[in-house]
Every structure is written in structure tokens, then in C-alpha cells.
Design a protein around this motif. Structure first.
Motif, mmCIF file in Angstrom:
data_model
loop_
_atom_site.group_PDB
_atom_site.id
_atom_site.type_symbol
_atom_site.label_atom_id
_atom_site.label_comp_id
_atom_site.label_asym_id
_atom_site.label_seq_id
_atom_site.Cartn_x
_atom_site.Cartn_y
_atom_site.Cartn_z
ATOM 1 N N LEU A 1 46.714 63.602 15.840
ATOM 2 C CA LEU A 1 46.374 62.667 14.850
ATOM 3 C C LEU A 1 45.924 63.306 13.326
ATOM 4 C CD1 LEU A 1 46.000 59.599 14.623
ATOM 5 C CD2 LEU A 1 43.627 59.869 15.350
ATOM 6 N N ALA A 2 46.586 63.119 12.443
ATOM 7 C CA ALA A 2 46.124 63.592 11.111
ATOM 8 C C ALA A 2 44.741 62.770 10.742
ATOM 9 C CB ALA A 2 47.378 63.200 10.197
ATOM 10 N N PRO A 3 43.966 64.085 9.832
ATOM 11 C CA PRO A 3 42.722 63.477 9.480
ATOM 12 C C PRO A 3 42.964 62.310 8.516
ATOM 13 C CG PRO A 3 42.666 65.778 9.329
ATOM 14 C CD PRO A 3 44.090 65.462 9.909
ATOM 15 N N GLY A 4 41.966 61.308 8.381
ATOM 16 C CA GLY A 4 42.344 59.945 7.692
ATOM 17 C C GLY A 4 43.290 59.111 7.952
ATOM 18 N N SER A 5 43.409 58.989 9.503
ATOM 19 C CA SER A 5 44.285 58.312 9.987
ATOM 20 C C SER A 5 43.773 57.555 11.387
ATOM 21 C CB SER A 5 45.588 58.664 10.111
ATOM 22 O OG SER A 5 45.799 59.832 11.081
ATOM 23 N N ALA A 6 44.554 56.654 12.082
ATOM 24 C CA ALA A 6 43.953 56.130 13.359
ATOM 25 C C ALA A 6 45.210 55.726 14.226
ATOM 26 C CB ALA A 6 43.392 54.969 12.916
ATOM 27 N N LEU A 7 44.658 55.837 15.567
ATOM 28 C CA LEU A 7 45.682 55.230 16.577
ATOM 29 C C LEU A 7 45.030 54.181 17.342
ATOM 30 C CD1 LEU A 7 45.145 56.613 19.390
ATOM 31 C CD2 LEU A 7 46.528 58.602 18.275
ATOM 32 N N ASN A 8 45.946 53.436 17.970
ATOM 33 C CA ASN A 8 45.337 52.476 19.144
ATOM 34 C C ASN A 8 45.705 53.132 20.459
ATOM 35 O OD1 ASN A 8 46.355 50.503 16.678
ATOM 36 N ND2 ASN A 8 44.584 49.860 17.539
ATOM 37 N N PHE A 9 44.506 52.692 21.217
ATOM 38 C CA PHE A 9 44.650 53.158 22.754
ATOM 39 C C PHE A 9 44.192 51.893 23.273
ATOM 40 C CE2 PHE A 9 40.343 54.671 23.844
ATOM 41 C CZ PHE A 9 39.866 54.537 22.480
ATOM 42 N N ARG A 10 44.404 51.939 24.748
ATOM 43 C CA ARG A 10 43.293 51.007 25.670
ATOM 44 C C ARG A 10 42.451 51.437 26.650
ATOM 45 N NH1 ARG A 10 46.469 46.310 25.755
ATOM 46 N NH2 ARG A 10 48.250 46.271 24.508
ATOM 47 N N TYR A 11 41.257 51.016 26.756
ATOM 48 C CA TYR A 11 40.268 51.429 27.276
ATOM 49 C C TYR A 11 39.039 50.573 27.408
ATOM 50 C CZ TYR A 11 36.905 55.043 29.121
ATOM 51 O OH TYR A 11 36.116 55.447 30.196
ATOM 52 N N PRO A 12 38.344 50.342 28.550
ATOM 53 C CA PRO A 12 38.485 50.993 29.645
ATOM 54 C C PRO A 12 39.551 50.471 30.407
ATOM 55 C CG PRO A 12 36.547 49.575 29.825
ATOM 56 C CD PRO A 12 37.042 49.596 28.389
ATOM 57 N N THR A 13 40.324 49.430 30.261
ATOM 58 C CA THR A 13 41.207 48.661 31.199
ATOM 59 C C THR A 13 42.564 48.615 30.292
ATOM 60 O OG1 THR A 13 41.145 46.390 30.854
ATOM 61 C CG2 THR A 13 39.547 47.621 32.485
ATOM 62 N N GLU A 14 43.502 48.071 30.777
ATOM 63 C CA GLU A 14 44.567 47.915 30.125
ATOM 64 C C GLU A 14 44.733 46.740 29.160
ATOM 65 O OE1 GLU A 14 47.723 49.796 29.508
ATOM 66 O OE2 GLU A 14 46.461 51.045 30.515
#
Ligand code: FES
Length: 195
Positions: free
Chosen positions: A94-107
Motif C-alpha cells: 500500500l502506497a503512503p497516503g492511500s487506503a484499501l478496504n478489507f473485512r474484519y473480524p467477519t466477512e
């Protein structure tokens, strides 16, 4: 920060990290010192009763201060939940100054990982604390924003910057394992608004 009063006029104690036992005690005994002024030239006239009063006040101050720290520790531990650790795919790249989505703690729980321009990682549940709209990372302003009612959150703390959200975002607790970033828990955003 909260104040506590143990039922008398001497014991109002902020419990923040910027205070110490010394300042707590000084604050507690200030009214006492006003009622019983201490002059060096009159030292010999301090009575046994005044001395006992002072000791009682100091003990009360220390007790209330210790109770405040214990209560804060208990609150902190209650607010953090541990879940099965999960590696966040793509975090390393992940580049500095950016973001990504993920799932946690469940789907079913969407979350957002932000890497600040300085390279720090922070992650939060994506639900806005107002009415649960998903927040997003606003790259230009480097903050998390909610499109529903113009709420804004600090990427470093999750704290509310503006808008109607009543409390900070829930924080996803992270752990570095080498270059990898893992989600290991969730901390409810229960503390007070940052602004
Ligand atoms: S739901 Fe986010 S500001 Fe209203």
C-alpha cells in the motif's frame, strides 16, 4: 477527562495522563491550605489536629487518584475485543497516503486500512458512528469522510473532526509481523469527540 468527587470539597481529580499524584495532592489540599494558612514563622504553632487533617486529605487524594487510574484501565480493557488474527492482503504494497478496504473480524464487517504519508498504518471499521453509512478515505485531505451527512474523522485517531457523528470510529487493532500487517482485534470508539 472526567472528574471525580468523593463527597467532600477537597477531592476533585482529573485522571488524565498529563496529571500526576503530586498535582492531584496539591489540588486536593489547596482549600485546606487556604483555611489553614501555613507561614514559616508560625511553623511551631501547627497543631496536632491540623497535621492529622493534612494526612487524612493526602490519603484521600492518593486513594481517589489510584481508583481513577484503575477505573480507566478497566474501561480500556473492556473496550478492546480480540478476534482471530487475519493478515490484511496487500497492506505491504500500500502506497503512503492511500487506503484499501478489507473485512474484519467477519466477512460481514467492512473495514478500511489507511497508510499515512509518513508510512504509519491505521485501520477502522467502515461504519460511520452516526447512522452507519460507510466512510471512505479522502486522499486529498487525508481524512476519512462520511458522505451521508458530511461527517469527518481523523485518520490517525479515528476521532470526529466535524459533522454529526457522536463518537470516534471503531478501531481495528493492528500488529506488524515483519512486513505484513495483521488485524488482531477491535476497539470500540467510545472515547469523547476529539473536537
Ligand atoms: S451517517 Fe455518517 S454523518 Fe450521518
Amino acid at each position: 477527562m472526567s472528574s471525580e468527587n468523593a463527597g467532600n470539597e477537597f477531592t476533585t481529580f482529573p485522571t488524565g495522563d498529563d496529571t500526576s499524584d503530586e498535582s492531584d495532592v496539591r489540588r486536593a489540599v489547596a482549600p485546606h491550605q487556604r483555611d489553614f494558612p501555613y507561614e514559616r514563622g508560625e511553623e511551631a504553632q501547627v497543631t496536632r489536629r491540623e497535621f492529622c487533617n493534612f494526612l487524612a486529605l493526602t490519603s484521600t487524594a492518593l486513594f481517589v487518584s489510584a481508583a481513577g487510574f484503575a477505573a480507566k484501565a478497566a474501561l480500556d480493557s473492556r473496550a478492546t475485543e480480540s478476534f482471530t488474527p487475519r493478515r490484511i492482503e496487500g497492506a505491504e504494497a500500500l502506497a503512503p497516503g492511500s487506503a484499501l478496504n478489507f473485512r474484519y473480524p467477519t466477512e460481514d464487517d467492512t473495514a478500511i486500512l489507511v497508510r499515512t504519508r509518513e508510512g504509519e498504518y491505521h485501520a477502522y471499521g467502515q461504519k460511520c458512528t452516526h447512522l452507519a453509512c460507510p466512510v471512505y478515505f479522502e486522499r486529498q485531505r487525508q481524512r476519512l469522510e462520511c458522505p451521508c451527512h458530511e461527517g469527518g474523522f481523523d485518520v490517525r485517531t479515528g476521532g470526529v473532526l466535524y459533522g454529526p457523528p457522536p463518537r470516534p470510529l471503531d478501531e481495528i487493532v493492528l500488529e506488524r509481523r515483519g512486513a505484513e500487517v495483521w488485524a488482531v482485534g477491535r476497539k470500540a470508539g467510545e472515547h469523547e469527540r476529539s473536537v
